[in-house]
Design a protein around this motif. Sequence first.
Motif, PDB file in Angstrom:
ATOM      1  N   ALA A 176      35.966  39.745  23.566  1.00 30.61           N
ATOM      2  CA  ALA A 176      35.417  41.092  23.428  1.00 30.61           C
ATOM      3  C   ALA A 176      35.982  42.074  24.442  1.00 30.61           C
ATOM      4  N   THR A 177      36.310  41.608  25.639  1.00 35.82           N
ATOM      5  CA  THR A 177      36.692  42.529  26.716  1.00 35.82           C
ATOM      6  C   THR A 177      38.135  42.393  27.178  1.00 35.82           C
ATOM      7  N   GLY A 178      38.777  41.281  26.843  1.00 35.51           N
ATOM      8  CA  GLY A 178      40.134  41.058  27.323  1.00 35.51           C
ATOM      9  C   GLY A 178      40.174  40.488  28.726  1.00 35.51           C
ATOM     10  N   MET A 179      39.007  40.212  29.318  1.00 35.61           N
ATOM     11  CA  MET A 179      38.913  39.642  30.663  1.00 35.61           C
ATOM     12  C   MET A 179      37.932  38.484  30.659  1.00 35.61           C
ATOM     13  N   THR A 180      38.078  37.609  31.650  1.00 33.46           N
ATOM     14  CA  THR A 180      37.042  36.602  31.865  1.00 33.46           C
ATOM     15  C   THR A 180      35.862  37.281  32.559  1.00 33.46           C
ATOM     16  N   LEU A 202      33.925  41.107  36.733  1.00 38.96           N
ATOM     17  CA  LEU A 202      33.093  41.337  37.915  1.00 38.96           C
ATOM     18  C   LEU A 202      33.948  41.773  39.103  1.00 38.96           C
ATOM     19  N   GLN A 203      35.119  41.186  39.244  1.00 39.37           N
ATOM     20  CA  GLN A 203      36.014  41.579  40.331  1.00 39.37           C
ATOM     21  C   GLN A 203      36.474  43.028  40.170  1.00 39.37           C
ATOM     22  N   HIS A 204      36.770  43.440  38.953  1.00 37.62           N
ATOM     23  CA  HIS A 204      37.156  44.828  38.710  1.00 37.62           C
ATOM     24  C   HIS A 204      36.006  45.780  39.049  1.00 37.62           C
ATOM     25  N   LEU A 205      34.798  45.400  38.678  1.00 34.60           N
ATOM     26  CA  LEU A 205      33.642  46.227  39.005  1.00 34.60           C
ATOM     27  C   LEU A 205      33.509  46.413  40.517  1.00 34.60           C
ATOM     28  N   ARG A 206      33.657  45.327  41.248  1.00 37.22           N
ATOM     29  CA  ARG A 206      33.476  45.381  42.695  1.00 37.22           C
ATOM     30  C   ARG A 206      34.616  46.131  43.389  1.00 37.22           C
ATOM     31  N   VAL A 207      35.828  45.952  42.915  1.00 34.32           N
ATOM     32  CA  VAL A 207      36.953  46.686  43.501  1.00 34.32           C
ATOM     33  C   VAL A 207      36.802  48.182  43.232  1.00 34.32           C
ATOM     34  N   TYR A 241      24.187  43.651  32.406  1.00 37.98           N
ATOM     35  CA  TYR A 241      23.598  42.869  33.496  1.00 37.98           C
ATOM     36  C   TYR A 241      24.560  42.785  34.679  1.00 37.98           C
ATOM     37  N   MET A 242      25.848  42.557  34.398  1.00 37.84           N
ATOM     38  CA  MET A 242      26.851  42.451  35.452  1.00 37.84           C
ATOM     39  C   MET A 242      27.041  43.793  36.163  1.00 37.84           C
ATOM     40  N   GLU A 243      27.085  44.861  35.394  1.00 38.63           N
ATOM     41  CA  GLU A 243      27.289  46.179  35.982  1.00 38.63           C
ATOM     42  C   GLU A 243      26.091  46.603  36.833  1.00 38.63           C
ATOM     43  N   THR A 244      24.920  46.204  36.431  1.00 36.15           N
ATOM     44  CA  THR A 244      23.707  46.564  37.167  1.00 36.15           C
ATOM     45  C   THR A 244      23.539  45.728  38.434  1.00 36.15           C
ATOM     46  N   ASN A 245      24.070  44.488  38.426  1.00 34.72           N
ATOM     47  CA  ASN A 245      23.848  43.558  39.539  1.00 34.72           C
ATOM     48  C   ASN A 245      25.128  43.167  40.268  1.00 34.72           C
ATOM     49  N   SER A 246      26.194  43.946  40.126  1.00 37.17           N
ATOM     50  CA  SER A 246      27.483  43.560  40.695  1.00 37.17           C
ATOM     51  C   SER A 246      27.494  43.514  42.213  1.00 37.17           C
ATOM     52  N   GLN A 247      26.532  44.170  42.863  1.00 44.51           N
ATOM     53  CA  GLN A 247      26.532  44.231  44.322  1.00 44.51           C
ATOM     54  C   GLN A 247      25.872  43.020  44.979  1.00 44.51           C
ATOM     55  N   ARG A 248      25.369  42.102  44.178  1.00 48.17           N
ATOM     56  CA  ARG A 248      24.780  40.880  44.734  1.00 48.17           C
ATOM     57  C   ARG A 248      25.504  39.669  44.145  1.00 48.17           C
ATOM     58  N   PRO A 249      25.325  38.477  44.740  1.00 48.07           N
ATOM     59  CA  PRO A 249      25.984  37.282  44.202  1.00 48.07           C
ATOM     60  C   PRO A 249      25.581  37.025  42.751  1.00 48.07           C
ATOM     61  N   LEU A 250      26.573  36.754  41.912  1.00 46.39           N
ATOM     62  CA  LEU A 250      26.327  36.478  40.495  1.00 46.39           C
ATOM     63  C   LEU A 250      27.168  35.285  40.069  1.00 46.39           C
ATOM     64  N   SER A 251      26.598  34.386  39.319  1.00 47.49           N
ATOM     65  CA  SER A 251      27.355  33.270  38.757  1.00 47.49           C
ATOM     66  C   SER A 251      27.495  33.472  37.251  1.00 47.49           C
ATOM     67  N   VAL A 252      28.520  32.864  36.683  1.00 48.35           N
ATOM     68  CA  VAL A 252      28.720  32.935  35.230  1.00 48.35           C
ATOM     69  C   VAL A 252      27.549  32.289  34.516  1.00 48.35           C
ATOM     70  N   GLU A 253      27.026  31.217  35.109  1.00 53.03           N
ATOM     71  CA  GLU A 253      25.888  30.523  34.505  1.00 53.03           C
ATOM     72  C   GLU A 253      24.671  31.448  34.410  1.00 53.03           C
ATOM     73  N   GLU A 254      24.463  32.249  35.447  1.00 51.77           N
ATOM     74  CA  GLU A 254      23.331  33.178  35.438  1.00 51.77           C
ATOM     75  C   GLU A 254      23.496  34.222  34.338  1.00 51.77           C
ATOM     76  N   VAL A 255      24.700  34.793  34.235  1.00 50.45           N
ATOM     77  CA  VAL A 255      24.945  35.837  33.227  1.00 50.45           C
ATOM     78  C   VAL A 255      24.845  35.252  31.823  1.00 50.45           C
ATOM     79  N   ALA A 256      25.399  34.064  31.629  1.00 56.89           N
ATOM     80  CA  ALA A 256      25.316  33.424  30.315  1.00 56.89           C
ATOM     81  C   ALA A 256      23.867  33.147  29.941  1.00 56.89           C
TER      82      ALA A 256
END
Length: 269
Positions: A203-207, A212-217, A171-186
């Motif tokens: 599971a990932t070693g990241m918050t 999401l920041q890594h995806l966008r960068v 979900y995060m990878e598909t929608n990373s280009q728009r505003p996303l909140s942790v609450e929405e993803v959860a």
Amino acid sequence: MVDISAASKLLFFKAEQYIYEGPHGFDTSACPRPHFCMGLVLEGEGVFHDCDTEADISLSPGDIIFVPMGSRYVSRWQGAPRVSYISAHFIFDAPGIFTPHQRFALQKIRVADLAAREADFRYMTAHYDGTAAEKLAVLARFFDTLAEIEPALLRTRPRKLDARVEEAILYMETNSQRPLSVEEVAGVCNVSTSRFFPLFRAATGMTPVEYLQHLRVSRAIALMISDNALSIEEIGERAGFESTAHFRRIFKRLTGKSPREYRAGAMEI
């Protein structure tokens, strides 16, 4: 399951030879690598210190190093008289086979036919800016190399993730280009926000925010290197950052350079 079209969506690729006279170093200890790299050593000796495992990886001419997205390391090179290597840098669109949540380890790669792979690396460098047919041949050699090494790549964590985390990542990878909140993803995973944070990090070693920041960068890097006509402001907006100031701040923290510095500099290893 990632289908074959998703697995092959290459956002960014660059192959180049780097030459340094004498000792040389590179430090990503404070800024995790925002893309994947493969480097073939031609001349000199190198040592990669993995900042996460504290292990050292020694390299000599003919060795190939695989640098995963998100890795932190310090490399030290010695040449007599120089250091030379060919590196291929790449980012795949998500979802895909090569994404941060795969948790690949920083590692030396063993290949069945080193001479053939060296020929592939040299071809990729020599014809990176060639004709359309040559560029297709470059990509063919790149994908062929990935096809050989992927089954043997070591991971720092089990490949199978919690199904809820897999769903969140998709979900995060598909929608990373728009505003996303942790609450929405959860909510997409039907997990409370308080439970989602530790589940995702384990599971990932990241918050979730870091991921999401890594995806966008990574998307910003693909944009800035592939299209010189785009301004830094346009790149930050297209990558999903809320403002140019926020984009510059996060980019500097993850890469150690400003967007303009990164765009102008070589992507060494």
